[in-house]
Scaffold this motif. Structure first.
Motif, PDB file in Angstrom:
ATOM      1  N   ILE A   1       0.838  -1.203   0.000  1.00 27.19           N
ATOM      2  CA  ILE A   1       0.000   0.000   0.000  1.00 27.19           C
ATOM      3  C   ILE A   1       0.871   1.251   0.000  1.00 27.19           C
ATOM      4  O   ILE A   1       0.619   2.202  -0.746  1.00 27.19           O
ATOM      5  N   ARG A   2       1.927   1.253   0.810  1.00 29.01           N
ATOM      6  CA  ARG A   2       2.830   2.414   0.832  1.00 29.01           C
ATOM      7  C   ARG A   2       3.516   2.614  -0.514  1.00 29.01           C
ATOM      8  O   ARG A   2       3.659   3.756  -0.990  1.00 29.01           O
ATOM      9  N   ILE A   3       3.953   1.517  -1.129  1.00 34.65           N
ATOM     10  CA  ILE A   3       4.604   1.611  -2.439  1.00 34.65           C
ATOM     11  C   ILE A   3       3.631   2.164  -3.471  1.00 34.65           C
ATOM     12  O   ILE A   3       3.988   3.033  -4.282  1.00 34.65           O
ATOM     13  N   ASN A   4       2.393   1.688  -3.454  1.00 36.86           N
ATOM     14  CA  ASN A   4       1.399   2.176  -4.405  1.00 36.86           C
ATOM     15  C   ASN A   4       1.067   3.644  -4.183  1.00 36.86           C
ATOM     16  O   ASN A   4       0.867   4.387  -5.141  1.00 36.86           O
ATOM     17  N   TRP A   5       0.999   4.065  -2.918  1.00 34.34           N
ATOM     18  CA  TRP A   5       0.779   5.500  -2.644  1.00 34.34           C
ATOM     19  C   TRP A   5       1.933   6.331  -3.187  1.00 34.34           C
ATOM     20  O   TRP A   5       1.716   7.407  -3.763  1.00 34.34           O
ATOM     21  N   ALA A   6       3.165   5.855  -3.004  1.00 35.59           N
ATOM     22  CA  ALA A   6       4.325   6.589  -3.518  1.00 35.59           C
ATOM     23  C   ALA A   6       4.275   6.673  -5.044  1.00 35.59           C
ATOM     24  O   ALA A   6       4.551   7.732  -5.632  1.00 35.59           O
ATOM     25  N   LEU A   7       3.918   5.565  -5.703  1.00 35.65           N
ATOM     26  CA  LEU A   7       3.809   5.580  -7.162  1.00 35.65           C
ATOM     27  C   LEU A   7       2.675   6.497  -7.628  1.00 35.65           C
ATOM     28  O   LEU A   7       2.806   7.191  -8.638  1.00 35.65           O
ATOM     29  N   LEU A   8       1.594   6.505  -6.886  1.00 36.17           N
ATOM     30  CA  LEU A   8       0.471   7.376  -7.235  1.00 36.17           C
ATOM     31  C   LEU A   8       0.862   8.845  -7.129  1.00 36.17           C
ATOM     32  O   LEU A   8       0.585   9.644  -8.033  1.00 36.17           O
ATOM     33  N   ILE A   9       1.541   9.195  -6.055  1.00 36.31           N
ATOM     34  CA  ILE A   9       1.987  10.583  -5.872  1.00 36.31           C
ATOM     35  C   ILE A   9       2.988  10.975  -6.961  1.00 36.31           C
ATOM     36  O   ILE A   9       2.904  12.065  -7.532  1.00 36.31           O
ATOM     37  N   ALA A  10       3.916  10.074  -7.267  1.00 33.52           N
ATOM     38  CA  ALA A  10       4.899  10.365  -8.314  1.00 33.52           C
ATOM     39  C   ALA A  10       4.218  10.528  -9.671  1.00 33.52           C
ATOM     40  O   ALA A  10       4.589  11.413 -10.459  1.00 33.52           O
ATOM     41  N   SER A  11       3.214   9.719  -9.943  1.00 37.23           N
ATOM     42  CA  SER A  11       2.499   9.827 -11.221  1.00 37.23           C
ATOM     43  C   SER A  11       1.710  11.124 -11.313  1.00 37.23           C
ATOM     44  O   SER A  11       1.671  11.768 -12.366  1.00 37.23           O
ATOM     45  N   VAL A  12       1.069  11.521 -10.223  1.00 40.43           N
ATOM     46  CA  VAL A  12       0.327  12.789 -10.216  1.00 40.43           C
ATOM     47  C   VAL A  12       1.281  13.961 -10.410  1.00 40.43           C
ATOM     48  O   VAL A  12       0.997  14.886 -11.178  1.00 40.43           O
ATOM     49  N   LEU A  13       2.417  13.921  -9.723  1.00 44.06           N
ATOM     50  CA  LEU A  13       3.407  14.981  -9.917  1.00 44.06           C
ATOM     51  C   LEU A  13       3.916  15.004 -11.346  1.00 44.06           C
ATOM     52  O   LEU A  13       4.107  16.074 -11.951  1.00 44.06           O
ATOM     53  N   GLY A  14       4.165  13.827 -11.916  1.00 44.36           N
ATOM     54  CA  GLY A  14       4.596  13.752 -13.320  1.00 44.36           C
ATOM     55  C   GLY A  14       3.548  14.311 -14.261  1.00 44.36           C
ATOM     56  O   GLY A  14       3.868  15.012 -15.226  1.00 44.36           O
ATOM     57  N   LEU A  15       2.277  14.038 -13.963  1.00 47.81           N
ATOM     58  CA  LEU A  15       1.202  14.585 -14.787  1.00 47.81           C
ATOM     59  C   LEU A  15       1.154  16.106 -14.673  1.00 47.81           C
ATOM     60  O   LEU A  15       1.006  16.804 -15.676  1.00 47.81           O
ATOM     61  N   LEU A  16       1.280  16.619 -13.466  1.00 48.63           N
ATOM     62  CA  LEU A  16       1.270  18.074 -13.276  1.00 48.63           C
ATOM     63  C   LEU A  16       2.432  18.727 -14.012  1.00 48.63           C
ATOM     64  O   LEU A  16       2.260  19.776 -14.644  1.00 48.63           O
ATOM     65  N   ILE A  17       3.604  18.143 -13.921  1.00 54.42           N
ATOM     66  CA  ILE A  17       4.768  18.690 -14.625  1.00 54.42           C
ATOM     67  C   ILE A  17       4.539  18.648 -16.129  1.00 54.42           C
ATOM     68  O   ILE A  17       4.872  19.596 -16.855  1.00 54.42           O
ATOM     69  N   THR A  18       3.963  17.553 -16.605  1.00 52.56           N
ATOM     70  CA  THR A  18       3.683  17.427 -18.048  1.00 52.56           C
ATOM     71  C   THR A  18       2.683  18.476 -18.514  1.00 52.56           C
ATOM     72  O   THR A  18       2.838  19.066 -19.587  1.00 52.56           O
ATOM     73  N   LEU A  19       1.657  18.706 -17.704  1.00 51.47           N
ATOM     74  CA  LEU A  19       0.629  19.675 -18.104  1.00 51.47           C
ATOM     75  C   LEU A  19       1.139  21.117 -18.034  1.00 51.47           C
ATOM     76  O   LEU A  19       0.713  21.967 -18.821  1.00 51.47           O
TER      77      LEU A  19
END
Length: 84
Positions: A64-82
């Motif tokens: 669960i912790r690993i998935n939360w970290a991946l989720l946060i990293a993906s959201v940040l990556g999306l924000l940077i991309t946008l």
């Protein structure tokens, strides 16, 4: 069809579609699909954790912790991309 089975099918579709959508339509759509897939994974793991043994709960907590970290990293990556 149970709700859990529907989540599993959506999870499979999201993980398979994410790279192809990213290549075809840009990284933002691929990241959105990845975020959806990780969120679905969390949606499946969290209820299972409540019914697991103590040893399995520790392992699931790690996942669960690993998935939360991946989720946060993906959201940040999306924000940077946008933004870029």
């Amino acid at each position: 069809m149970t709700p859990q089975r529907l989540l599993v099918y959506l999870l499979i579709i999201a993980f398979v579609a994410a790279p192809f959508l990213g290549l075809l339509y840009g990284p933002a759509l691929g990241l959105i699909m990845l975020i959806l897939a990780i969120a679905l994974t969390l949606g499946l793991i969290i209820p299972v954790r409540q019914h697991a043994d103590a040893d399995q709960q520790q392992r699931l907590d790690t996942l669960i912790r690993i998935n939360w970290a991946l989720l946060i990293a993906s959201v940040l990556g999306l924000l940077i991309t946008l933004i870029a």
